[in-house]
Design a protein around this motif. Structure first.
Motif, PDB file in Angstrom:
ATOM      1  N   UNK A 235       0.809  -1.060  -0.449  1.00 41.22           N
ATOM      2  CA  UNK A 235      -0.046   0.448   0.205  1.00 41.22           C
ATOM      3  C   UNK A 235       0.969   1.463  -0.456  1.00 41.22           C
ATOM      4  N   UNK A 236       1.902   1.329   1.404  1.00 39.84           N
ATOM      5  CA  UNK A 236       2.504   2.223   1.089  1.00 39.84           C
ATOM      6  C   UNK A 236       4.111   2.566  -0.218  1.00 39.84           C
ATOM      7  N   UNK A 237       4.157   1.711  -0.974  1.00 36.95           N
ATOM      8  CA  UNK A 237       5.096   1.834  -2.313  1.00 36.95           C
ATOM      9  C   UNK A 237       4.416   2.203  -3.323  1.00 36.95           C
ATOM     10  N   UNK A 238       2.485   1.768  -3.454  1.00 38.24           N
ATOM     11  CA  UNK A 238       1.293   1.948  -4.442  1.00 38.24           C
ATOM     12  C   UNK A 238       1.801   3.380  -4.327  1.00 38.24           C
ATOM     13  N   UNK A 239       1.439   3.825  -3.154  1.00 40.32           N
ATOM     14  CA  UNK A 239       0.754   5.455  -2.944  1.00 40.32           C
ATOM     15  C   UNK A 239       2.357   6.584  -3.750  1.00 40.32           C
ATOM     16  N   UNK A 240       3.714   6.111  -3.378  1.00 36.96           N
ATOM     17  CA  UNK A 240       4.015   6.774  -3.511  1.00 36.96           C
ATOM     18  C   UNK A 240       4.986   6.382  -4.924  1.00 36.96           C
ATOM     19  N   UNK A 241       4.277   5.561  -5.589  1.00 38.63           N
ATOM     20  CA  UNK A 241       4.494   5.138  -6.839  1.00 38.63           C
ATOM     21  C   UNK A 241       5.741   4.344  -7.233  1.00 38.63           C
ATOM     22  N   UNK A 242       6.784   4.578  -6.499  1.00 38.91           N
ATOM     23  CA  UNK A 242       8.010   3.617  -6.502  1.00 38.91           C
ATOM     24  C   UNK A 242       7.893   2.190  -4.900  1.00 38.91           C
ATOM     25  N   UNK A 243       9.143   1.369  -5.431  1.00 37.29           N
ATOM     26  CA  UNK A 243       9.252   0.586  -4.879  1.00 37.29           C
ATOM     27  C   UNK A 243      10.508  -0.732  -5.592  1.00 37.29           C
ATOM     28  N   UNK A 244      11.100  -1.308  -5.045  1.00 32.79           N
ATOM     29  CA  UNK A 244      11.956  -2.410  -5.750  1.00 32.79           C
ATOM     30  C   UNK A 244      11.275  -3.118  -4.239  1.00 32.79           C
ATOM     31  N   UNK A 245      11.091  -4.660  -4.916  1.00 37.51           N
ATOM     32  CA  UNK A 245      11.586  -5.677  -3.575  1.00 37.51           C
ATOM     33  C   UNK A 245      12.034  -6.718  -4.480  1.00 37.51           C
ATOM     34  N   UNK A 246      12.860  -7.954  -3.431  1.00 32.20           N
ATOM     35  CA  UNK A 246      14.018  -8.747  -3.703  1.00 32.20           C
ATOM     36  C   UNK A 246      13.581  -9.608  -2.906  1.00 32.20           C
ATOM     37  N   UNK A 247      13.114 -10.946  -2.752  1.00 29.42           N
ATOM     38  CA  UNK A 247      13.224 -11.826  -2.139  1.00 29.42           C
ATOM     39  C   UNK A 247      14.607 -12.749  -2.856  1.00 29.42           C
ATOM     40  N   UNK A 248      15.202 -13.018  -1.483  1.00 26.54           N
ATOM     41  CA  UNK A 248      16.286 -13.792  -1.654  1.00 26.54           C
ATOM     42  C   UNK A 248      16.026 -15.282  -2.077  1.00 26.54           C
ATOM     43  N   UNK A 249      15.955 -16.153  -3.252  1.00 27.34           N
ATOM     44  CA  UNK A 249      15.658 -17.250  -3.742  1.00 27.34           C
ATOM     45  C   UNK A 249      17.159 -17.810  -3.020  1.00 27.34           C
ATOM     46  N   UNK A 250      17.222 -19.148  -3.832  1.00 20.93           N
ATOM     47  CA  UNK A 250      18.567 -19.567  -4.576  1.00 20.93           C
ATOM     48  C   UNK A 250      18.675 -20.299  -5.054  1.00 20.93           C
ATOM     49  N   UNK A 251      20.057 -20.842  -5.800  1.00 20.61           N
ATOM     50  CA  UNK A 251      19.375 -22.150  -7.172  1.00 20.61           C
ATOM     51  C   UNK A 251      19.207 -23.693  -5.995  1.00 20.61           C
ATOM     52  N   UNK A 252      18.447 -23.627  -5.125  1.00 24.19           N
ATOM     53  CA  UNK A 252      17.763 -24.575  -4.103  1.00 24.19           C
ATOM     54  C   UNK A 252      15.305 -23.985  -4.942  1.00 24.19           C
ATOM     55  N   UNK A 253      15.349 -23.280  -5.391  1.00 29.34           N
ATOM     56  CA  UNK A 253      14.938 -22.513  -5.890  1.00 29.34           C
ATOM     57  C   UNK A 253      13.992 -22.961  -7.412  1.00 29.34           C
ATOM     58  N   UNK A 254      15.378 -23.033  -8.202  1.00 33.17           N
ATOM     59  CA  UNK A 254      15.357 -23.951  -9.411  1.00 33.17           C
ATOM     60  C   UNK A 254      15.346 -25.323  -9.255  1.00 33.17           C
ATOM     61  N   UNK A 255      15.708 -26.205  -8.468  1.00 28.34           N
ATOM     62  CA  UNK A 255      16.574 -27.442  -8.758  1.00 28.34           C
ATOM     63  C   UNK A 255      16.107 -27.836  -7.707  1.00 28.34           C
ATOM     64  N   UNK A 256      16.272 -29.153  -7.786  1.00 26.31           N
ATOM     65  CA  UNK A 256      15.583 -29.832  -6.362  1.00 26.31           C
ATOM     66  C   UNK A 256      17.443 -30.901  -6.071  1.00 26.31           C
ATOM     67  N   UNK A 257      17.560 -30.541  -4.042  1.00 26.75           N
ATOM     68  CA  UNK A 257      18.779 -30.877  -4.094  1.00 26.75           C
ATOM     69  C   UNK A 257      17.591 -32.125  -2.321  1.00 26.75           C
ATOM     70  N   UNK A 258      18.515 -33.628  -2.655  1.00 23.94           N
ATOM     71  CA  UNK A 258      17.721 -34.130  -1.513  1.00 23.94           C
ATOM     72  C   UNK A 258      18.302 -33.757  -0.181  1.00 23.94           C
ATOM     73  N   UNK A 259      17.109 -33.645   0.608  1.00 25.74           N
ATOM     74  CA  UNK A 259      17.357 -33.854   1.846  1.00 25.74           C
ATOM     75  C   UNK A 259      17.287 -32.072   2.103  1.00 25.74           C
ATOM     76  N   UNK A 260      16.701 -31.482   1.354  1.00 24.46           N
ATOM     77  CA  UNK A 260      16.314 -30.211   1.526  1.00 24.46           C
ATOM     78  C   UNK A 260      15.097 -29.719   1.133  1.00 24.46           C
ATOM     79  N   UNK A 261      13.664 -30.838   1.559  1.00 31.04           N
ATOM     80  CA  UNK A 261      11.937 -30.930   1.737  1.00 31.04           C
ATOM     81  C   UNK A 261      11.998 -29.100   1.292  1.00 31.04           C
ATOM     82  N   UNK A 262      12.455 -28.837   3.039  1.00 34.59           N
ATOM     83  CA  UNK A 262      11.281 -27.081   2.863  1.00 34.59           C
ATOM     84  C   UNK A 262      12.302 -26.552   2.373  1.00 34.59           C
ATOM     85  N   UNK A 263      13.431 -26.563   2.756  1.00 37.42           N
ATOM     86  CA  UNK A 263      14.263 -25.175   2.166  1.00 37.42           C
ATOM     87  C   UNK A 263      13.872 -24.909   0.548  1.00 37.42           C
TER      88      UNK A 263
END
Ligand code: NAD
Length: 258
Positions: free
Chosen positions: A125-153
């Motif tokens: 709501x704040x960013x939309x009102x000011x008409x500017x915003x940058x959001x960066x979400x930290x993913x990982x290579x674990x967000x693109x391919x699977x790694x055994x043992x890391x179900x939750x991550x």
């Protein structure tokens, strides 16, 4: 590229979050470091402030929506705006699925997927009102391919890329960009600690573990530096990257090119 911008970073008492904060501060941004670790984040903010930067260090457990919203509100009332949100807080747990506690699974998903959703919900709501915003979400290579043992991550890091795309579409007309960063192996205490444990088990020096375990997996045969991640976060936050939104930006020394 980010002078006078106000940046809010979660999980920033140490590691990548702190280093990103340090780089933003050096570029003239006003930095709000937040973390579950209250003592650590206050100390980190004091260190940044010693270099003459305007900083705040706030205790914020990202799994607690009220605490997260309060920290966002405090940032806006202190600095008058909030321009850049970096959803960085993270935690690892390695275990086969059949031994993975459901409670731990839910906690990790809450930290790395639900919390970014809640933070975006409260800054939008704040960013939309000011008409500017940058959001960066930290993913990982674990967000693109699977790694055994890391179900939750892996689930959380894959999910946050989906959230990134939705948020990018919902903010596109109001000057907001939303992107995910997908680092490979970064030279952090976390990664070095894991390698150190392996080195102890094998009774070999740390460098040997890096050479035998990590480097064969990475085409560039090296760990990424935290500065490379921070530099990219700054670029994505700048005006130069205003056309980049909804993307999963990969910095992995070629890992996922294989
Ligand atoms: P780190 O463990 O050094 O730092 C994580 C920070 O998050 C800590 O300060 C911790 O206190 C904080 N945190 C944990 N739970 C929290 C909660 N509930 N609320 C608020 N803060 C909380 O880790 P890092 O290596 O700096 O990783 C930072 C981010 O980058 C994570 O999202 C991680 O998944 C991601 N990442 C790291 C690597 C790597 O190689 N280190 C690679 C890819 C992605």
């Amino acid at each position: 590229m980010v002078e006078n911008k106000v940046v809010f970073i979660t999980g920033a008492a140490q590691g990548i979050g702190y280093e990103i904060g340090e780089k933003f501060a050096a570029e003239g941004a006003k930095v709000v470091l937040t973390d579950l670790n209250e003592e650590g984040v206050k100390k980190a903010a004091e260190t940044l402030a010693q270099n003459g930067q305007q900083t705040l260090g706030l205790k914020c457990d990202v799994t607690n929506e009220e605490e997260l919203k309060n920290a966002i509100d405090e940032t806006i009332s202190h600095f008058g705006r909030l321009d850049i949100l970096i959803n960085n807080a993270g935690m690892q747990h390695v275990s086969p699925i059949e031994e993975f506690s459901t409670q731990r699974y839910e906690l990790l998903v809450k930290i790395m997927l639900t919390a970014p959703f809640m933070a975006i919900k409260h800054v939008f709501p704040h960013m939309k009102k000011q008409g500017f915003g940058r959001i960066i979400n930290m993913s990982s290579i674990n967000g693109l391919i699977g790694f055994a043992g890391k179900a939750a991550y892996n689930s959380a890091k894959h999910g946050v890329i989906g959230l990134t795309k939705v948020a990018a579409l919902e903010g596109a007309e109001q000057g907001i960009t939303v992107n995910a960063l997908c680092p490979g192996y970064v030279d952090t205490p976390l990664v070095r600690g894991q390698m150190q444990d392996l080195a102890k088990t094998r009774n070999v020096p740390l460098e040997k573990v890096l050479e035998e375990v990590i480097y064969p997996l990475v085409p560039q045969k090296r760990l990424l530096s935290v500065e490379e991640i921070a530099d990219y976060a700054i670029f994505l936050s700048s005006d130069k990257a205003r056309g980049v939104t909804g993307q999963a930006v990969v910095l992995d020394g070629g890992y996922t090119a294989q």
